[in-house]
Write a protein that holds these residues in place. Structure first.
Motif, PDB file in Angstrom:
ATOM      1  N   ILE A   1       0.833  -1.207   0.000  1.00 16.75           N
ATOM      2  CA  ILE A   1       0.000   0.000   0.000  1.00 16.75           C
ATOM      3  C   ILE A   1       0.865   1.253   0.000  1.00 16.75           C
ATOM      4  O   ILE A   1       0.385   2.349  -0.260  1.00 16.75           O
ATOM      5  N   VAL A   2       2.159   1.091   0.309  1.00 15.38           N
ATOM      6  CA  VAL A   2       3.118   2.216   0.231  1.00 15.38           C
ATOM      7  C   VAL A   2       4.402   1.657  -0.380  1.00 15.38           C
ATOM      8  O   VAL A   2       4.812   0.550  -0.041  1.00 15.38           O
TER       9      VAL A   2
ATOM     10  N   ALA B   1       5.549  -2.316   7.959  1.00 14.83           N
ATOM     11  CA  ALA B   1       6.294  -1.235   7.301  1.00 14.83           C
ATOM     12  C   ALA B   1       7.769  -1.573   7.413  1.00 14.83           C
ATOM     13  O   ALA B   1       8.237  -1.943   8.491  1.00 14.83           O
ATOM     14  N   TYR B   2       8.487  -1.481   6.304  1.00 17.98           N
ATOM     15  CA  TYR B   2       9.925  -1.806   6.370  1.00 17.98           C
ATOM     16  C   TYR B   2      10.737  -1.003   5.373  1.00 17.98           C
ATOM     17  O   TYR B   2      10.221  -0.408   4.431  1.00 17.98           O
ATOM     18  N   LEU B   3      12.035  -1.021   5.664  1.00 20.27           N
ATOM     19  CA  LEU B   3      13.018  -0.295   4.856  1.00 20.27           C
ATOM     20  C   LEU B   3      13.957  -1.312   4.238  1.00 20.27           C
ATOM     21  O   LEU B   3      14.337  -2.275   4.907  1.00 20.27           O
ATOM     22  N   ILE B   4      14.314  -1.109   2.967  1.00 19.34           N
ATOM     23  CA  ILE B   4      15.383  -1.920   2.374  1.00 19.34           C
ATOM     24  C   ILE B   4      16.614  -1.024   2.286  1.00 19.34           C
ATOM     25  O   ILE B   4      16.567   0.030   1.643  1.00 19.34           O
ATOM     26  N   ASP B   5      17.700  -1.403   2.962  1.00 17.35           N
ATOM     27  CA  ASP B   5      18.890  -0.533   2.932  1.00 17.35           C
ATOM     28  C   ASP B   5      19.707  -0.770   1.657  1.00 17.35           C
ATOM     29  O   ASP B   5      19.366  -1.611   0.829  1.00 17.35           O
TER      30      ASP B   5
ATOM     31  N   ASP C   1       3.591   5.378   6.096  1.00 15.06           N
ATOM     32  CA  ASP C   1       4.930   5.950   6.187  1.00 15.06           C
ATOM     33  C   ASP C   1       4.659   7.393   6.602  1.00 15.06           C
ATOM     34  O   ASP C   1       4.386   8.258   5.767  1.00 15.06           O
ATOM     35  N   TYR C   2       4.695   7.655   7.916  1.00 15.05           N
ATOM     36  CA  TYR C   2       4.203   8.940   8.417  1.00 15.05           C
ATOM     37  C   TYR C   2       5.009  10.138   7.919  1.00 15.05           C
ATOM     38  O   TYR C   2       4.450  11.195   7.671  1.00 15.05           O
TER      39      TYR C   2
ATOM     40  N   GLU D   1       3.492  -3.347   3.438  1.00 18.92           N
ATOM     41  CA  GLU D   1       2.936  -4.522   2.751  1.00 18.92           C
ATOM     42  C   GLU D   1       1.957  -5.264   3.659  1.00 18.92           C
ATOM     43  O   GLU D   1       2.039  -5.172   4.891  1.00 18.92           O
ATOM     44  N   ALA D   2       1.065  -6.013   3.031  1.00 16.92           N
ATOM     45  CA  ALA D   2       0.129  -6.859   3.772  1.00 16.92           C
ATOM     46  C   ALA D   2       0.792  -8.205   4.051  1.00 16.92           C
ATOM     47  O   ALA D   2       1.304  -8.854   3.138  1.00 16.92           O
TER      48      ALA D   2
END
Lengths: 196, 196
Positions: free
Chosen positions: B40-41, B60-64, B83-84, B98-99
């Motif tokens: 969704i983001v 919610a996650y980050l890929i470095d 993602d505020y 992601e779901a």
């Protein structure tokens, strides 16, 4: 009122205050002078105030179980600082907030802030906005710590906050960026060599 | 209206809505169904929505830069996720959201949220309170990462969020806690041995 003008100006950047509202707001504030190395927040004590820096420099940090120092935030002129988790929930603090220089602060205590929002709901908007900014700042910092190399974090900080970098002790900057003072010197020497 | 009742209940825990206000609020919401693994983001795209989980589980996650995955937040029933930083400033996202399961979300878009606060200022209080909570949550997580051992962080998470721990894939939990899936298995095996 004169002394509080900077805090009023700050608020006016986000919401428009009438003279009456500004006067009421300032009636809830207090001026505090702190000496270099003085603490305004300490672990185990509930953080009573949200503090605006009129003049000086402050630092919030955590001491971990191994005695290591982690700088969480800096604040110089026109910034706010607190242990917000402690302040918001009125629970014991986990952070120290200390003066890095003799400083002049404008402070609002928790109950006064609640009263202010109850009697003047437009302050809800002000506190909503500054909390959102603090949140975004903290999230960006966390993501930067996770995804960027030490040197990239250093470069980013120098670019975004040159006036803070020039002013605070080296060990506080190193502890903000998550590495040792020696490593910070190493990066700085490398940059200097590149310039020469 | 029925579909939106959970979001109304959530808001009513913080501010009291009249029927008219609840009706206006829900007129600005939308229901979205997402399939497991759907995003969704996504990074680079501006995050348009704040999402409330009616049913399901989100991450919610980050890929470095090294391709490593860092989980920033989970959300199950009755939690909000976004993602505020991206949502608040309407700038490109840095996170994926992601779901983890087929999920049912209630969403409000940025412009609708602004309109809601303008026309019904009492929502300022609601968004102020939930932002403060998110901030305190993020600060506590950051301090915990800095000051606690991997095992302490695991214990803390299991105690605070047992229902999330039981439900999300192992690799997402490991990446939230900041260690490898192998290390997570090691900790779990050690705990099991202690119990036997």
């Amino acid at each position: 009122m004169q002394d509080f003008q900077k805090a009023i100006d700050y608020v006016n950047r986000h919401i428009q205050l009438t003279d009456e509202e500004a006067a009421y707001f300032t009636s809830l504030l207090r001026i505090t002078k702190v000496k270099k190395k003085q603490y305004i927040v300490q672990p185990e004590f509930v953080c009573k105030y949200r503090s605006y820096v009129v003049q000086g420099a402050m630092r919030a940090y955590l001491i971990d179980n191994n005695g290591q120092d982690h700088t969480i935030a800096f604040a110089i002129e026109d910034w706010w600082i607190s242990d917000y988790s402690s302040f918001i929930f009125q629970q014991p603090a986990t952070l120290f907030v200390e003066a890095l220089e003799d400083s002049l602060l404008i402070q609002i205590d928790y109950n006064a802030e609640q009263l202010l929002m109850e009697t003047h709901p437009k302050f809800e908007k002000f506190f909503r906005i500054i909390t959102q900014r603090s949140f975004a700042f903290l999230q960006q910092r966390m993501l930067s710590n996770l995804s960027k190399s030490a040197e990239e974090r250093y470069d980013e900080f120098m670019k975004k906050y040159p006036s803070i970098a020039a002013r605070v002790p080296q060990y506080t900057l190193a502890s903000y960026l998550g590495f040792s003072t020696e490593f910070l010197s190493k990066i700085r020497n490398k940059k200097l060599k590149k310039l020469n």
